[in-house]
Scaffold this active site. Structure first.
Site, mmCIF file in Angstrom:
data_model
loop_
_atom_site.group_PDB
_atom_site.id
_atom_site.type_symbol
_atom_site.label_atom_id
_atom_site.label_comp_id
_atom_site.label_asym_id
_atom_site.label_seq_id
_atom_site.Cartn_x
_atom_site.Cartn_y
_atom_site.Cartn_z
ATOM 1 C CE1 TYR A 87 28.104 38.364 48.884
ATOM 2 C CE2 TYR A 87 28.562 40.714 48.965
ATOM 3 C CZ TYR A 87 28.805 39.436 49.406
ATOM 4 O OH TYR A 87 29.744 39.222 50.383
ATOM 5 C CE LYS A 90 37.560 25.282 44.866
ATOM 6 N NZ LYS A 90 38.943 24.921 45.218
ATOM 7 C CG ASP A 97 41.215 26.758 46.833
ATOM 8 O OD1 ASP A 97 41.348 27.263 45.703
ATOM 9 O OD2 ASP A 97 41.082 25.525 47.003
ATOM 10 C CG ASP A 147 32.414 41.409 50.616
ATOM 11 O OD1 ASP A 147 33.135 42.347 51.016
ATOM 12 O OD2 ASP A 147 31.327 41.125 51.138
ATOM 13 C CG ASP A 185 37.040 42.660 54.545
ATOM 14 O OD1 ASP A 185 36.700 43.535 53.727
ATOM 15 O OD2 ASP A 185 36.491 42.505 55.647
HETATM 16 P P1 ATP Z 1 30.887 44.624 57.323
HETATM 17 O O1 ATP Z 1 30.325 43.242 57.366
HETATM 18 O O2 ATP Z 1 29.850 45.694 57.331
HETATM 19 O O3 ATP Z 1 31.925 44.807 56.235
HETATM 20 P P2 ATP Z 1 32.684 43.847 59.355
HETATM 21 O O4 ATP Z 1 31.984 42.907 60.248
HETATM 22 O O5 ATP Z 1 33.629 43.325 58.313
HETATM 23 O O6 ATP Z 1 31.652 44.851 58.697
HETATM 24 P P3 ATP Z 1 34.067 46.154 60.057
HETATM 25 O O7 ATP Z 1 33.134 47.100 60.696
HETATM 26 O O8 ATP Z 1 34.406 46.348 58.638
HETATM 27 O O9 ATP Z 1 33.480 44.747 60.328
HETATM 28 O O10 ATP Z 1 35.446 46.130 60.843
HETATM 29 C C1 ATP Z 1 36.025 45.027 61.500
HETATM 30 C C2 ATP Z 1 36.886 45.572 62.624
HETATM 31 O O11 ATP Z 1 38.009 46.287 62.084
HETATM 32 C C3 ATP Z 1 36.116 46.587 63.461
HETATM 33 O O12 ATP Z 1 35.456 45.938 64.483
HETATM 34 C C4 ATP Z 1 37.193 47.529 63.923
HETATM 35 O O13 ATP Z 1 37.747 47.106 65.133
HETATM 36 C C5 ATP Z 1 38.232 47.473 62.804
HETATM 37 N N1 ATP Z 1 38.082 48.613 61.898
HETATM 38 C C6 ATP Z 1 37.347 48.693 60.774
HETATM 39 N N2 ATP Z 1 37.431 49.881 60.206
HETATM 40 C C7 ATP Z 1 38.261 50.623 60.972
HETATM 41 C C8 ATP Z 1 38.745 51.964 60.916
HETATM 42 N N3 ATP Z 1 38.412 52.809 59.935
HETATM 43 N N4 ATP Z 1 39.584 52.381 61.888
HETATM 44 C C9 ATP Z 1 39.955 51.551 62.884
HETATM 45 N N5 ATP Z 1 39.531 50.278 62.999
HETATM 46 C C10 ATP Z 1 38.690 49.806 62.062
#
Ligand code: ATP
Length: 339
Positions: free
Chosen positions: A126, A172, A205, A229, A233
């Site tokens: 990053y 890893k 993994d 990161d 998620d």
């Molecule tokens: P980044 O790469 O910037 O982390 P990302 O591509 O992982 O973004 P996000 O914007 O984090 O995508 O969110 C993925 C999906 O999860 C969104 O498209 C949305 O539908 C859902 N989501 C994220 N945050 C929320 C929230 N606070 N409330 C409801 N839905 C959400």
């Protein structure tokens, strides 16, 4: 001792402005009714600012953040590298703390998860050191003993105050023998300084699989930037989704608090975003301010905020992403009325 705190609030892109309104009204309530004084400065940064004035994080916004006591930052879109990655580096916010905790009535795999991902925030892929060499693209992956040691220390310190008292070092090193080998061996050395904390290692993994299979067995996961990161998620989804996942970026002198999720442009402007991840980021900020300034009031208000969030979702008051029908502001008002 109770203090007055200057808080910078970056409103961001996509759903950022909506969840910032929510965070702002909660800070106002704490300010008006709960005995902590906040001076809140709203700042703009991100894609929209880049489009308007040619830079994603104007110098004045950076100075205002740097001079505040703490920053609450809503997500930004494509300009994330110029905003959050830049802020993490310039303010040396080396520890990214991402808790994943079960709340009632969630569309989640289990209801007994309480883990924290401690992600190294300054190195790995990053740093953006990427080059074209002929017809190939190359990225530098730098892992240092110094950064590995301080993040491991941070993780063990957190674990030593928790119930399970366990650190899982995720890497890893069987493939990336030099870089992840250094990260793993450094964590293992730091483990010797914390004899009360259990220590284990896990390949990334296997960790990704175990977060689905038996997430309740994790306590504190310490890992490098990119793995952290991705795994955070995943762990957010395990407990109900990105709308429930807060994060803290901590350095020796500054703390920046933000949701794990991104700008979620697909739902922006519809008033359906879940503000909980940003609201729980306020809880993390209160904890950090409380510990830094020896301000017990901050810690108490943070606990109250968390228990109110728990109470609201327990009563099935929820936004759409977690199976409810409340708008962002309706949900926020339910929290405010209980504070
Ligand atoms: P980044 O790469 O910037 O982390 P990302 O591509 O992982 O973004 P996000 O914007 O984090 O995508 O969110 C993925 C999906 O999860 C969104 O498209 C949305 O539908 C859902 N989501 C994220 N945050 C929320 C929230 N606070 N409330 C409801 N839905 C959400």
């Amino acid at each position: 001792m109770s203090n007055k705190y200057n808080i910078s609030l970056v409103t961001g892109d996509g759903i950022g402005p909506e969840i910032s309104e929510s965070a702002f009204s909660i800070l106002q309530t704490i300010n008006d009714d709960m005995g902590i004084r906040f001076e809140i400065k709203k700042l703009e940064a991100g894609d929209a600012v880049l489009k308007n004035i040619g830079e994603a994080l104007p110098a004045e916004a950076f100075e205002a953040i740097k001079n505040s006591d703490a920053c609450l930052k809503a997500p930004v879109g494509e300009s994330a590298k110029d905003v959050i990655v830049y802020l993490r580096r310039m303010l040396d916010l080396y520890a990214n703390i991402r808790p994943a905790k079960s709340y009632p009535n969630m569309p989640s795999l289990r209801d007994d998860v309480d883990l924290v991902i401690v992600r190294e925030n300054t190195e790995d892929l990053y740093t953006g050191e990427e080059f074209d060499i002929g017809d190939a693209a190359v990225a530098f992956r730098i892992i240092s003993e110094k950064a590995s040691k301080r993040i491991a220390n941070y993780a063990f310190t957190i674990a030593s105050k928790r119930k399970m008292k366990k650190v899982t070092c995720v890497h890893k090193s069987n493939v990336m023998k030099k870089t992840d080998g250094l990260f793993a061996s450094t964590c293992s050395k730091v483990a010797n300084d914390f004899p009360d904390v259990k220590f284990e290692e896990m390949y990334v993994d296997a960790c990704a699989m175990n977060l689905i299979r038996q997430p309740q067995l994790f306590d504190v996961i310490v890992t490098t930037n990119l793995f952290g990161d991705i795994l955070s998620d995943e762990s957010a989804q395990v407990v109900g989704g990105l709308g429930m996942a807060p994060a803290a970026n901590i350095g020796d002198n500054f703390g920046l608090f933000e949701p794990v999720h991104g700008a979620a442009f697909d739902i922006a402007g519809k008033q359906i975003a879940n503000p909980t991840s940003f609201i729980l980021s306020i809880k993390m900020m209160l904890d950090w301010l409380g510990n830094k300034h020896n301000d017990q009031k901050c810690i108490e208000v943070g606990q109250k905020l968390e228990s109110v969030v728990y109470d609201v979702v327990k009563n099935n008051i929820k936004t759409k992403d977690i199976g409810g029908d409340k708008t962002t502001m309706e949900f926020t008002k339910e929290i405010i009325s209980r504070l």
